[in-house]
Scaffold this active site. Structure first.
Site, mmCIF file in Angstrom:
data_model
loop_
_atom_site.group_PDB
_atom_site.id
_atom_site.type_symbol
_atom_site.label_atom_id
_atom_site.label_comp_id
_atom_site.label_asym_id
_atom_site.label_seq_id
_atom_site.Cartn_x
_atom_site.Cartn_y
_atom_site.Cartn_z
ATOM 1 N N ASN A 62 0.828 -1.203 0.000
ATOM 2 C CA ASN A 62 0.000 0.000 0.000
ATOM 3 C C ASN A 62 0.861 1.253 0.000
ATOM 4 O OD1 ASN A 62 0.487 -1.033 2.664
ATOM 5 N ND2 ASN A 62 -1.132 0.224 3.518
ATOM 6 N N GLU A 75 -2.909 -4.621 -3.040
ATOM 7 C CA GLU A 75 -3.344 -5.564 -4.074
ATOM 8 C C GLU A 75 -3.413 -4.875 -5.433
ATOM 9 O OE1 GLU A 75 -4.691 -4.898 -1.157
ATOM 10 O OE2 GLU A 75 -5.674 -6.628 -0.276
#
Ligand code: THU
Length: 164
Positions: A62, A75
């Site tokens: 992130n 992701e």
């Protein structure tokens, strides 16, 4: 009126013993990635590792921003990196793990809805299932064999084709 009930399936493993060397490598790359996350605001360090069909593993984590909505989840960083770099190679699997409050998180963290939608896009694009591995610090693994199993009523490009 008719009520419908949707079911989903996941498999929980207590340790890594039944996983292949390639899967174990993927898990270690996800763990590596979370330690490099840029998460100065939430301090919730998420790591993702994407396994491509050609065996290449790419990492993402992130990336936060002082203007909060400008940041992005691990992701999606990993998947966009994979798609930008190897646009024609299908994604086989993605592993996700978290470091929080000074240690690797023992809880299994499920990806947010926006990340599942992005995973679903690449699964739909290739027509092959993407396996999702959610990893805890103590080697527990929750394995989900298709992104479809994580997102009931998901939105895909089929509807765009149908209406054009
Ligand atoms: N985050 C992820 O990276 N993946 C998820 O699926 C959920 C949340 C990040 C976003 C933000 O940087 C931090 O975790 C706290 O929400």
């Amino acid at each position: 009126m008719k009520k419908i009930k949707l079911e989903t399936t996941a498999t929980l493993y207590e340790d890594y013993s039944s996983f292949s060397d390639e899967e174990k490598l993927l898990f270690s790359k996800a763990r590596e990635a979370c330690h490099d996350a840029y998460a100065p605001y939430s301090k919730f360090y998420v790591g993702a590792a994407v396994l491509l069909e050609n065996g290449i593993i790419l990492k993402g984590n992130n990336q936060e921003n002082a203007a909060y909505p400008s940041g992005l989840c691990a992701e999606r960083v990993a998947l966009f990196y994979a798609s930008a770099t190897y646009p024609t190679i299908p994604v086989k699997a993605i592993a996700v793990t978290v470091h929080y409050n000074g240690s690797d998180l023992e809880d299994i963290v499920s990806p947010c809805g926006a990340c599942r939608q992005v995973m679903a896009e690449y699964e739909h694009k290739s027509g092959k299932p993407i396996v999702l591995y959610l990893l805890s610090a103590n080697e527990q693994v929750c394995q989900i064999d298709s992104i479809k199993d994580t997102l009931p009523f998901l939105f895909t490009a089929d509807i765009l084709k149908a209406s054009s």
